[in-house]
Design a protein around this motif. Structure first.
Motif, PDB file in Angstrom:
ATOM      1  N   ASP A 311       0.843  -1.192   0.000  1.00 51.87           N
ATOM      2  CA  ASP A 311       0.000   0.000   0.000  1.00 51.87           C
ATOM      3  C   ASP A 311       0.874   1.236   0.000  1.00 51.87           C
ATOM      4  OD1 ASP A 311      -2.393  -1.335   0.072  1.00 51.87           O
ATOM      5  OD2 ASP A 311      -2.344  -1.568   2.249  1.00 51.87           O
ATOM      6  N   ILE A 312       0.217   2.370  -0.243  1.00 50.34           N
ATOM      7  CA  ILE A 312       0.894   3.658  -0.156  1.00 50.34           C
ATOM      8  C   ILE A 312       1.309   3.852   1.322  1.00 50.34           C
ATOM      9  CG2 ILE A 312      -1.273   4.950   0.132  1.00 50.34           C
ATOM     10  CD1 ILE A 312      -0.127   7.057  -1.800  1.00 50.34           C
ATOM     11  N   PRO A 313       2.595   4.195   1.617  1.00 52.23           N
ATOM     12  CA  PRO A 313       3.011   4.323   3.024  1.00 52.23           C
ATOM     13  C   PRO A 313       2.308   5.488   3.736  1.00 52.23           C
ATOM     14  CG  PRO A 313       4.915   4.240   1.547  1.00 52.23           C
ATOM     15  CD  PRO A 313       3.705   4.433   0.700  1.00 52.23           C
ATOM     16  N   SER A 314       2.406   5.510   5.056  1.00 54.53           N
ATOM     17  CA  SER A 314       1.743   6.562   5.823  1.00 54.53           C
ATOM     18  C   SER A 314       2.458   7.905   5.645  1.00 54.53           C
ATOM     19  CB  SER A 314       1.743   6.194   7.309  1.00 54.53           C
ATOM     20  OG  SER A 314       1.438   7.334   8.067  1.00 54.53           O
ATOM     21  N   PRO A 315       1.713   8.975   5.369  1.00 50.04           N
ATOM     22  CA  PRO A 315       2.368  10.288   5.234  1.00 50.04           C
ATOM     23  C   PRO A 315       2.875  10.826   6.581  1.00 50.04           C
ATOM     24  CG  PRO A 315      -0.009  10.483   4.907  1.00 50.04           C
ATOM     25  CD  PRO A 315       0.280   9.024   5.087  1.00 50.04           C
ATOM     26  N   ILE A 316       2.468  10.190   7.703  1.00 43.05           N
ATOM     27  CA  ILE A 316       2.976  10.631   9.015  1.00 43.05           C
ATOM     28  C   ILE A 316       4.432  10.179   9.163  1.00 43.05           C
ATOM     29  CG2 ILE A 316       2.687  10.410  11.531  1.00 43.05           C
ATOM     30  CD1 ILE A 316      -0.281   9.905  11.026  1.00 43.05           C
ATOM     31  N   ASN A 317       4.728   9.051   8.555  1.00 44.37           N
ATOM     32  CA  ASN A 317       6.079   8.525   8.666  1.00 44.37           C
ATOM     33  C   ASN A 317       6.544   8.069   7.275  1.00 44.37           C
ATOM     34  OD1 ASN A 317       8.357   7.702   9.866  1.00 44.37           O
ATOM     35  ND2 ASN A 317       7.529   5.772  10.657  1.00 44.37           N
ATOM     36  N   PRO A 318       6.757   9.042   6.352  1.00 38.99           N
ATOM     37  CA  PRO A 318       7.070   8.645   4.968  1.00 38.99           C
ATOM     38  C   PRO A 318       8.466   8.021   4.874  1.00 38.99           C
ATOM     39  CG  PRO A 318       7.234  11.029   5.224  1.00 38.99           C
ATOM     40  CD  PRO A 318       6.741  10.498   6.527  1.00 38.99           C
ATOM     41  N   PRO A 319       8.700   7.154   3.883  1.00 41.01           N
ATOM     42  CA  PRO A 319      10.025   6.546   3.743  1.00 41.01           C
ATOM     43  C   PRO A 319      11.089   7.615   3.461  1.00 41.01           C
ATOM     44  CG  PRO A 319       8.420   5.543   2.268  1.00 41.01           C
ATOM     45  CD  PRO A 319       7.766   6.739   2.834  1.00 41.01           C
ATOM     46  N   LYS A 320      12.308   7.329   3.903  1.00 40.70           N
ATOM     47  CA  LYS A 320      13.444   8.237   3.609  1.00 40.70           C
ATOM     48  C   LYS A 320      13.789   8.128   2.129  1.00 40.70           C
ATOM     49  CE  LYS A 320      15.931   8.098   7.976  1.00 40.70           C
ATOM     50  NZ  LYS A 320      15.674   6.801   8.597  1.00 40.70           N
ATOM     51  N   GLY A 321      14.576   9.078   1.631  1.00 46.20           N
ATOM     52  CA  GLY A 321      15.010   9.045   0.234  1.00 46.20           C
ATOM     53  C   GLY A 321      13.828   9.230  -0.698  1.00 46.20           C
ATOM     54  N   CYS A 322      13.782   8.444  -1.777  1.00 45.25           N
ATOM     55  CA  CYS A 322      12.634   8.517  -2.685  1.00 45.25           C
ATOM     56  C   CYS A 322      11.434   7.877  -1.989  1.00 45.25           C
ATOM     57  CB  CYS A 322      12.953   7.780  -3.983  1.00 45.25           C
ATOM     58  SG  CYS A 322      11.510   7.652  -5.046  1.00 45.25           S
ATOM     59  N   ARG A 323      10.352   8.612  -1.898  1.00 45.49           N
ATOM     60  CA  ARG A 323       9.184   8.094  -1.166  1.00 45.49           C
ATOM     61  C   ARG A 323       8.567   6.865  -1.819  1.00 45.49           C
ATOM     62  NH1 ARG A 323       5.942  13.322   1.108  1.00 45.49           N
ATOM     63  NH2 ARG A 323       7.655  14.065   2.388  1.00 45.49           N
ATOM     64  N   PHE A 324       8.893   6.673  -3.098  1.00 48.30           N
ATOM     65  CA  PHE A 324       8.306   5.556  -3.837  1.00 48.30           C
ATOM     66  C   PHE A 324       9.170   4.293  -3.719  1.00 48.30           C
ATOM     67  CE2 PHE A 324       7.378   3.671  -8.194  1.00 48.30           C
ATOM     68  CZ  PHE A 324       6.140   3.157  -7.821  1.00 48.30           C
ATOM     69  N   HIS A 325      10.318   4.374  -3.032  1.00 52.73           N
ATOM     70  CA  HIS A 325      11.275   3.251  -3.114  1.00 52.73           C
ATOM     71  C   HIS A 325      10.729   1.952  -2.515  1.00 52.73           C
ATOM     72  CE1 HIS A 325      12.861   4.054   1.112  1.00 52.73           C
ATOM     73  NE2 HIS A 325      12.886   2.746   1.077  1.00 52.73           N
ATOM     74  N   THR A 326       9.773   2.049  -1.572  1.00 48.63           N
ATOM     75  CA  THR A 326       9.248   0.814  -0.956  1.00 48.63           C
ATOM     76  C   THR A 326       8.419  -0.014  -1.949  1.00 48.63           C
ATOM     77  OG1 THR A 326       7.371   2.082  -0.146  1.00 48.63           O
ATOM     78  CG2 THR A 326       9.180   1.742   1.406  1.00 48.63           C
ATOM     79  N   ARG A 327       7.997   0.604  -3.069  1.00 44.15           N
ATOM     80  CA  ARG A 327       7.154  -0.110  -4.033  1.00 44.15           C
ATOM     81  C   ARG A 327       7.751  -0.122  -5.441  1.00 44.15           C
ATOM     82  NH1 ARG A 327       1.589   2.781  -3.619  1.00 44.15           N
ATOM     83  NH2 ARG A 327       0.680   0.852  -4.365  1.00 44.15           N
ATOM     84  N   CYS A 328       8.892   0.564  -5.597  1.00 49.32           N
ATOM     85  CA  CYS A 328       9.445   0.715  -6.953  1.00 49.32           C
ATOM     86  C   CYS A 328      10.230  -0.525  -7.367  1.00 49.32           C
ATOM     87  CB  CYS A 328      10.354   1.945  -6.990  1.00 49.32           C
ATOM     88  SG  CYS A 328      11.099   2.190  -8.605  1.00 49.32           S
ATOM     89  N   PRO A 329       9.948  -1.092  -8.555  1.00 47.88           N
ATOM     90  CA  PRO A 329      10.698  -2.283  -8.983  1.00 47.88           C
ATOM     91  C   PRO A 329      12.157  -1.979  -9.328  1.00 47.88           C
ATOM     92  CG  PRO A 329       9.041  -1.637 -10.628  1.00 47.88           C
ATOM     93  CD  PRO A 329       8.865  -0.717  -9.476  1.00 47.88           C
ATOM     94  N   TYR A 330      12.511  -0.691  -9.483  1.00 45.80           N
ATOM     95  CA  TYR A 330      13.897  -0.340  -9.859  1.00 45.80           C
ATOM     96  C   TYR A 330      14.687   0.254  -8.692  1.00 45.80           C
ATOM     97  CZ  TYR A 330      11.306  -0.417 -14.232  1.00 45.80           C
ATOM     98  OH  TYR A 330      10.483  -0.784 -15.257  1.00 45.80           O
ATOM     99  N   ALA A 331      14.144   0.213  -7.488  1.00 49.26           N
ATOM    100  CA  ALA A 331      14.792   0.897  -6.354  1.00 49.26           C
ATOM    101  C   ALA A 331      16.184   0.334  -6.075  1.00 49.26           C
ATOM    102  CB  ALA A 331      13.915   0.768  -5.119  1.00 49.26           C
ATOM    103  N   THR A 332      17.107   1.225  -5.776  1.00 48.54           N
ATOM    104  CA  THR A 332      18.479   0.826  -5.413  1.00 48.54           C
ATOM    105  C   THR A 332      18.779   1.375  -4.016  1.00 48.54           C
ATOM    106  OG1 THR A 332      19.410   2.846  -6.249  1.00 48.54           O
ATOM    107  CG2 THR A 332      19.234   1.022  -7.821  1.00 48.54           C
ATOM    108  N   GLU A 333      19.969   1.116  -3.539  1.00 52.72           N
ATOM    109  CA  GLU A 333      20.366   1.596  -2.207  1.00 52.72           C
ATOM    110  C   GLU A 333      20.298   3.131  -2.158  1.00 52.72           C
ATOM    111  OE1 GLU A 333      20.553  -0.666   0.027  1.00 52.72           O
ATOM    112  OE2 GLU A 333      21.057   0.800   1.577  1.00 52.72           O
ATOM    113  N   LYS A 334      20.727   3.773  -3.229  1.00 51.24           N
ATOM    114  CA  LYS A 334      20.721   5.237  -3.269  1.00 51.24           C
ATOM    115  C   LYS A 334      19.292   5.777  -3.073  1.00 51.24           C
ATOM    116  CE  LYS A 334      22.031   9.080  -6.274  1.00 51.24           C
ATOM    117  NZ  LYS A 334      22.477   9.459  -7.620  1.00 51.24           N
TER     118      LYS A 334
END
Ligand code: SF4
Length: 360
Positions: A311-334
């Protein structure tokens, strides 16, 4: 992504400080830029936060960032479609532009005036220029007033026409919005969803606005009625030179009505550009995933559906870095540590993704 970046050690605190500093520098630099003379609406670094936790002294300890650093311009007569999943901040952004919510940061420039810090009293004369059509035509009309009363009241309050011409003006407006003249004496509960939405449109247009925020105006309607309402909005835009900010999660509707499209994810704009560029050449992985879900009527065309996990993460505690990285198929460490910059990759076509930075 380079080998170096994959193996790099990221200091999240230092990165967050540097990002906050450069964001602030960009906001300060843009504050002094002259307003775009061609734009009816110019939004710069718009931010809207809501407090979710305060300490005993009333100091905000935790906040929900519903809209974060959104910028765009909209010329008179244009339509900007805003798309994104439920909860991505589209509606909050639209309401903040109208100043139904007070912005937490950034600038809203309407018709050459910076209205960001305007009080309710100072906004009152501008209210006729900026109107909204809500999603639910059932709850947005007063049940005890006739259609005639609903449409006449704003005309009288704002003195749009002399008192003795109000009825004639309202009748003319009803005709333009596809409402029969005998509806004047009827009550909202006597109408279907599509007819009610026509009444809502007529009410918004009764004060001759320049900008109309259409907040999912067809989502609650049957598909056959949706087409009629969208065509009506298009016809009225042409005849009254209206400017629309059209919020929707329906990509086919946005494609049909918009000139420009903005894609939002978790409060941020991840891609923005002309409709043709966005639909023919989407740059951001999130936009590609959204577009891959549009059904194709041709049975011979193979669908390459990109399925997003989770699901879309909570805006109260959004992911660090690119906010989409938790669901992105191309996400890298950066992507997990560094926020990609929102940049112009083609003339008028903006996106925020590290993959694009590499390709530049
Ligand atoms: Fe995906 Fe990384 Fe691009 Fe974000 S920055 S969209 S995680 S590739």
């Amino acid at each position: 992504m380079s080998e170096l970046n994959e193996n790099a050690v990221y200091n999240d605190e230092e990165i967050a400080e540097n990002e906050a500093r450069s964001k602030q520098a960009a906001i300060e630099a843009d504050k002094n830029k002259p307003f775009d003379p061609d734009a009816l609406l110019e939004v710069r670094h718009l931010r809207k936060c809501f407090p979710v936790q305060k300490n005993l002294l009333g100091k905000v300890e935790k906040e929900l960032v519903a809209v974060d650093d959104i910028s765009f311009t909209l010329k008179a007569g244009e339509t900007l479609g805003i798309v994104g999943e439920s909860g991505c901040g589209k509606t909050t952004m639209g309401r903040t532009v109208l100043k139904l919510h007070q912005p937490s940061g950034g600038q809203i420039i309407f018709n050459g005036e910076d209205i960001t810090s305007y009080s309710h009293a100072k906004m009152r004369p501008l209210r006729t220029d900026m109107q909204i059509i809500f999603q639910d035509p059932y709850s947005s009309l007063p049940p005890r007033a006739t259609v005639g009363d609903i449409l006449s009241e704003p005309v009288k309050v704002h003195g749009i026409v002399p008192q003795n011409q109000v009825k004639e003006y309202v009748m003319d407006l009803m005709e333009k919005c596809g409402l029969r003249d005998y509806y004047y004496e009827r009550y909202p509960h006597e109408f279907s969803g599509g007819q009610r939405q026509r009444i809502c449109i007529a009410r918004a247009l009764s004060v001759k606005p320049k900008l109309v925020i259409c907040d999912e105006p067809v989502s609650a309607l049957d598909v056959s009625i949706q087409a009629q309402i969208i065509n009506l909005l298009k016809d009225l835009q042409r005849s009254m030179n209206l400017t629309y900010l059209f919020i929707s999660h329906d990509l086919s509707v946005v494609k049909f009505i918009s000139d420009k499209v903005g894609v939002m994810y978790l409060g941020s704009m991840v891609e923005f550009g002309l409709k043709e560029d966005i639909f023919s050449n989407p740059l951001h992985p999130y936009t590609k995933a959204l577009f891959s879900a549009i059904p194709n009527p041709d049975p011979d065309v193979k669908m390459n559906r990109v399925v997003l996990n989770g699901d879309i993460p909570s805006p109260i505690n959004p992911p660090k870095g690119c906010r989409f990285h938790t669901r992105c198929p191309y996400a890298t460490e950066k992507c997990k540590h560094i926020t990609p910059q929102y940049k112009e990759y083609e003339p008028g076509h903006f996106a925020a993704c590290h993959l694009l930075e590499k390709d530049q």
